[in-house]
Design an enzyme around this catalytic site. Structure first.
Site, PDB file in Angstrom:
ATOM      1  N   GLU A   1      -6.939   4.321   7.833  1.00  0.00           N
ATOM      2  CA  GLU A   1      -6.493   5.924   7.673  1.00  0.00           C
ATOM      3  C   GLU A   1      -7.688   6.587   6.721  1.00  0.00           C
ATOM      4  O   GLU A   1      -7.901   7.640   7.055  1.00  0.00           O
ATOM      5  CB  GLU A   1      -5.331   6.191   6.571  1.00  0.00           C
ATOM      6  CG  GLU A   1      -4.006   5.974   7.446  1.00  0.00           C
ATOM      7  CD  GLU A   1      -3.055   5.336   6.573  1.00  0.00           C
ATOM      8  OE1 GLU A   1      -2.816   5.663   5.427  1.00  0.00           O
ATOM      9  OE2 GLU A   1      -2.000   5.151   7.320  1.00  0.00           O
TER      10      GLU A   1
ATOM     11  N   SER B   1       3.640  -2.021  10.166  1.00  0.00           N
ATOM     12  CA  SER B   1       5.025  -2.244  10.359  1.00  0.00           C
ATOM     13  C   SER B   1       5.810  -3.575   9.939  1.00  0.00           C
ATOM     14  O   SER B   1       6.740  -3.980  10.798  1.00  0.00           O
ATOM     15  CB  SER B   1       5.376  -1.664  11.828  1.00  0.00           C
ATOM     16  OG  SER B   1       5.046  -0.436  12.189  1.00  0.00           O
TER      17      SER B   1
ATOM     18  N   GLY C   1       2.631   2.310  10.643  1.00  0.00           N
ATOM     19  CA  GLY C   1       3.628   3.427  10.847  1.00  0.00           C
ATOM     20  C   GLY C   1       4.287   3.608  11.686  1.00  0.00           C
ATOM     21  O   GLY C   1       4.991   4.813  11.743  1.00  0.00           O
TER      22      GLY C   1
ATOM     23  N   LYS D   1       0.142   4.358  -0.167  1.00  0.00           N
ATOM     24  CA  LYS D   1      -0.472   5.586   0.349  1.00  0.00           C
ATOM     25  C   LYS D   1      -0.303   6.633  -0.621  1.00  0.00           C
ATOM     26  O   LYS D   1      -0.512   6.581  -1.871  1.00  0.00           O
ATOM     27  CB  LYS D   1      -0.044   5.673   1.901  1.00  0.00           C
ATOM     28  CG  LYS D   1      -0.105   4.445   2.811  1.00  0.00           C
ATOM     29  CD  LYS D   1       0.185   4.771   4.126  1.00  0.00           C
ATOM     30  CE  LYS D   1      -0.056   3.347   4.792  1.00  0.00           C
ATOM     31  NZ  LYS D   1      -0.097   3.321   6.129  1.00  0.00           N
TER      32      LYS D   1
ATOM     33  N   HIS E   1      -9.429   1.002   4.621  1.00  0.00           N
ATOM     34  CA  HIS E   1      -8.073   1.079   5.531  1.00  0.00           C
ATOM     35  C   HIS E   1      -8.170   2.039   6.808  1.00  0.00           C
ATOM     36  O   HIS E   1      -9.189   2.974   6.569  1.00  0.00           O
ATOM     37  CB  HIS E   1      -7.073   1.520   4.434  1.00  0.00           C
ATOM     38  CG  HIS E   1      -5.554   1.654   5.330  1.00  0.00           C
ATOM     39  ND1 HIS E   1      -5.328   2.691   6.135  1.00  0.00           N
ATOM     40  CD2 HIS E   1      -4.560   0.916   4.905  1.00  0.00           C
ATOM     41  CE1 HIS E   1      -3.955   2.631   6.382  1.00  0.00           C
ATOM     42  NE2 HIS E   1      -3.727   1.357   5.761  1.00  0.00           N
TER      43      HIS E   1
ATOM     44  N   ASN F   1       0.831  -1.269  -0.024  1.00  0.00           N
ATOM     45  CA  ASN F   1      -0.061   0.073   0.067  1.00  0.00           C
ATOM     46  C   ASN F   1       0.933   1.225   0.014  1.00  0.00           C
ATOM     47  O   ASN F   1       1.477   1.482   1.103  1.00  0.00           O
ATOM     48  CB  ASN F   1      -0.830  -0.220   1.229  1.00  0.00           C
ATOM     49  CG  ASN F   1      -1.570   1.295   1.480  1.00  0.00           C
ATOM     50  OD1 ASN F   1      -1.761   2.079   0.588  1.00  0.00           O
ATOM     51  ND2 ASN F   1      -2.248   1.313   2.750  1.00  0.00           N
TER      52      ASN F   1
ATOM     53  N   GLU G   1      -5.301  -5.243  10.551  1.00  0.00           N
ATOM     54  CA  GLU G   1      -3.930  -4.277  10.746  1.00  0.00           C
ATOM     55  C   GLU G   1      -4.544  -3.520  12.055  1.00  0.00           C
ATOM     56  O   GLU G   1      -5.400  -2.485  12.182  1.00  0.00           O
ATOM     57  CB  GLU G   1      -4.219  -2.937   9.743  1.00  0.00           C
ATOM     58  CG  GLU G   1      -3.760  -3.779   8.456  1.00  0.00           C
ATOM     59  CD  GLU G   1      -3.263  -2.647   7.364  1.00  0.00           C
ATOM     60  OE1 GLU G   1      -2.475  -3.141   6.991  1.00  0.00           O
ATOM     61  OE2 GLU G   1      -4.034  -1.693   7.013  1.00  0.00           O
TER      62      GLU G   1
END
Ligand code: PGA
Length: 245
Positions: free
Chosen positions: A97, A209, A173, A11, A95, A9, A167
């Site tokens: 985010e 991560s 991150g 992003k 996701h 991904n 996730e």
């Protein structure tokens, strides 16, 4: 064991020129990787470059989001049929985010998943708990709620076509990877919910991560049927090391 999915991904990183440079280096590095599905999800504007650069390889291309409507006056949005027509075969849905910054809910996750399937895209549906959920002992409750709102309303046929990514938001991150045991335990919660509702399960990936130096330990857990990789998918060497683990 089912074929693992090794997905990247990107992003909001990389231009079309940077995308071409990535694939030029990456494709030869994974030329012998046959036992997994390899997927890269770049920003929308990079999809034509990624599709062209991966054409003769086993690398498939995906989007990072879609609108659930086919077309219409929705400024700034991209639909599932558009993404498919641009050459993508996969799409990330829900996701964290998107949930955190763009108002995505379990209900819209479900709508987007259905839209993706109707357009012939393979959805990677993301679920995961916040740090506060984990600390208050609510991880299983949150995962079950995300499952019942976002995935359970699918038909059995639709369900069988999806992939789920677990996730944990606190691991995205942050450099904090869930231990393989923590990941496996969460996967089991999701898998039990799948079996209770549909009588079967689908592939569950881990994300958060993931790096070349922890991929072996993570993938040693049978529960993990692939990974969704953010930061470490941006450089050809590190993502190839993950794919070829
Ligand atoms: P990360 O991101 O690998 O950079 O933690 C994972 C993701 O957001 O899918």
């Amino acid at each position: 064991m089912r074929k693992p999915v090794m997905a990247g991904n990107w992003k909001m990183y990389k231009t079309p020129a940077e995308t071409r440079a990535f694939f030029e280096a990456f494709v030869p590095l994974v030329a012998t990787a046959r036992e997994c599905d390899i997927v890269i999800c770049p920003p929308f504007v990079d999809i034509p470059a990624a599709v062209a650069a991966s054409e003769t390889s086993r690398v498939a291309i995906g989007g990072q989001n879609i609108d659930y409507r086919k077309d219409g006056a929705f400024t700034g949005e991209i639909s599932a049929p558009m993404l498919k027509a641009a050459g993508a075969d996969w799409v990330i849905i829900g996701h964290s985010e998107r949930r955190q910054f763009f108002g995505e809910t379990d209900e819209t996750v479900c709508k987007r998943t259905v839209a993706a399937l109707e357009a012939g895209l393979k959805p990677i549906v993301c679920v995961g708990e916040l740090l506060a959920d984990r600390e208050s002992g609510n991880t299983a409750k949150i995962l079950e709620a995300q499952f019942s709102g976002g995935i359970a309303p699918l038909t059995k046929d639709q369900f069988q076509e999806i992939v789920v990514a677990y996730e944990p938001v606190w691991a995205i991150g942050t450099g904090k990877t869930a231990t393989p045991e923590i990941a496996a335990e969460a996967h089991q919660v999701i898998r039990n919910a799948m079996k209770a509702k549909f009588g079967s399960d689908v592939r569950i990936l881990y994300g958060g991560s993931v790096k070349p130096d922890n991929i072996k330990n993570l993938m040693a857990q049978q529960e993990l049927e692939g990974v969704l990789v953010g930061g470490a998918s941006l450089t050809p060497d590190s993502f190839a090391a993950i794919v070829n683990f």
